[in-house]
Design a protein around this motif. Sequence first.
Motif, mmCIF file in Angstrom:
data_model
loop_
_atom_site.group_PDB
_atom_site.id
_atom_site.type_symbol
_atom_site.label_atom_id
_atom_site.label_comp_id
_atom_site.label_asym_id
_atom_site.label_seq_id
_atom_site.Cartn_x
_atom_site.Cartn_y
_atom_site.Cartn_z
ATOM 1 N N ILE A 5 0.854 -1.194 0.000
ATOM 2 C CA ILE A 5 0.000 0.000 0.000
ATOM 3 C C ILE A 5 0.887 1.239 0.000
ATOM 4 O O ILE A 5 1.823 1.347 0.793
ATOM 5 C CB ILE A 5 -0.919 0.013 1.247
ATOM 6 N N ARG A 6 0.591 2.174 -0.897
ATOM 7 C CA ARG A 6 1.341 3.436 -0.969
ATOM 8 C C ARG A 6 0.377 4.611 -0.944
ATOM 9 O O ARG A 6 -0.712 4.537 -1.515
ATOM 10 C CB ARG A 6 2.165 3.499 -2.263
ATOM 11 N N ALA A 7 0.800 5.689 -0.316
ATOM 12 C CA ALA A 7 -0.011 6.912 -0.265
ATOM 13 C C ALA A 7 0.716 8.038 -1.006
ATOM 14 O O ALA A 7 1.935 8.182 -0.891
ATOM 15 C CB ALA A 7 -0.271 7.315 1.174
ATOM 16 N N LEU A 29 -4.523 6.691 -2.809
ATOM 17 C CA LEU A 29 -4.000 5.413 -2.324
ATOM 18 C C LEU A 29 -3.738 4.499 -3.512
ATOM 19 O O LEU A 29 -4.610 4.318 -4.362
ATOM 20 C CB LEU A 29 -5.025 4.759 -1.394
ATOM 21 N N ILE A 30 -2.538 3.928 -3.575
ATOM 22 C CA ILE A 30 -2.184 2.961 -4.620
ATOM 23 C C ILE A 30 -1.989 1.597 -3.974
ATOM 24 O O ILE A 30 -1.233 1.451 -3.012
ATOM 25 C CB ILE A 30 -0.895 3.367 -5.362
ATOM 26 N N MET A 57 -8.793 4.096 4.367
ATOM 27 C CA MET A 57 -8.676 3.008 3.388
ATOM 28 C C MET A 57 -7.509 2.084 3.734
ATOM 29 O O MET A 57 -7.622 0.858 3.662
ATOM 30 C CB MET A 57 -8.489 3.582 1.976
ATOM 31 N N THR A 58 -6.392 2.682 4.124
ATOM 32 C CA THR A 58 -5.207 1.897 4.493
ATOM 33 C C THR A 58 -5.504 0.990 5.681
ATOM 34 O O THR A 58 -5.161 -0.205 5.676
ATOM 35 C CB THR A 58 -4.043 2.846 4.835
ATOM 36 N N GLU A 59 -6.162 1.545 6.680
ATOM 37 C CA GLU A 59 -6.513 0.760 7.875
ATOM 38 C C GLU A 59 -7.454 -0.391 7.513
ATOM 39 O O GLU A 59 -7.272 -1.530 7.980
ATOM 40 C CB GLU A 59 -7.162 1.671 8.922
ATOM 41 N N ASP A 60 -8.444 -0.101 6.673
ATOM 42 C CA ASP A 60 -9.418 -1.137 6.306
ATOM 43 C C ASP A 60 -8.764 -2.279 5.527
ATOM 44 O O ASP A 60 -9.114 -3.452 5.711
ATOM 45 C CB ASP A 60 -10.557 -0.521 5.478
ATOM 46 N N LEU A 61 -7.810 -1.954 4.662
ATOM 47 C CA LEU A 61 -7.105 -2.996 3.907
ATOM 48 C C LEU A 61 -6.172 -3.798 4.812
ATOM 49 O O LEU A 61 -6.073 -5.022 4.690
ATOM 50 C CB LEU A 61 -6.325 -2.367 2.750
ATOM 51 N N ASN A 62 -5.486 -3.112 5.728
ATOM 52 C CA ASN A 62 -4.564 -3.816 6.619
ATOM 53 C C ASN A 62 -5.285 -4.780 7.561
ATOM 54 O O ASN A 62 -4.733 -5.813 7.942
ATOM 55 C CB ASN A 62 -3.737 -2.815 7.422
#
Length: 336
Positions: A5-7, A29-30, A57-62
């Motif tokens: 994940i990249r921001a 977010l990529i 979004m990052t938290e939800d994916l992690n």
Amino acid sequence: MELIIRAYDLKLKHTFTISRESIDFQPSLIVELKSEGFSGFGEATSNPYYNTTVPVMTEDLNKIRSIIEDSDGETPEVFWNKMHFHLKEDMFALCALDMAYNDLYARKKGKKLYEYWNYTIENNPLTDYTIGIASIDKMVSKMKELPWPIYKIKLGTHEDIAIVTELRKHTNAIFRIDANCGWGVEETIRNAIALKKLGVEFLEQPMKADNWEGHKEVFKHSVLPIIADESCIIEEDVAKCHNHFHGVNIKLVKCGGLTPARRMIQEAKQLGLKTMVGCMTESSVGISAIAHLLPQLNYVDMDGALLLAEDIANGVTIKHGKITYSELNGTGVVLK
């Protein structure tokens, strides 16, 4: 399968203004999915209207990282259904994930994504180029900066007809109008008459998303086609738009990615609705994914990467509205 994940904060060439907000940077977010030496890429941008941020979004994916990484080899449809169960409250994150998975899956098959879907690209529509709300002089200068066959003009001011009247003096291009929920019923019907005379092709989401009675009234009386945007978010909304709009503008981030977007396009066609896919202000990662849906569309708005001061990826290229695909498989994206 590995999840990366990249921001990014995407810097815009110009301040971009619509009826709701103005921005100079677009957080994005990529998602990268790596497997068997291949990488697939997906993107979703933040959006205050939909309460979506890159950290969320990052938290939800992690939270579901292990489930994602254990799902290699499934078809995109099976993968999407599994991920939707966990991400139904975050369609933007689901979009980035689904986009990356479709890209990865097609690359493993040795095909461009449109080839994997058995689409033919001979009759692809041209993309419009968006002119955000600004002073008339600035809007004219933006058009002169990039001559284009179709302009999408953001409105929702008290001088909308005057703006389009002035812009028309400087180009013979097709105009599309997006009022971003900024008008009322009578205003829309009245404006449509004046705008049709000014060479406008259609109006996009002139009124608030939930004004269904108003949409029905405008649908009956407008002299221009009306395309739903904010009123058509997820798959269930397509049927609601029937007899309220003439077409639907599907945004990948709002519906949860390429997989549901393809189903929405098919349903819209069956209902006799025009089909369009729009973009956010995003990089060539998201734009290149949209490009593979072109054979199924009447209209497309995929100029997001053209609005950036600097792109973070290479993928499809766009010149004078015409899209050229990358030679690479999948969506054809490579991060710079």
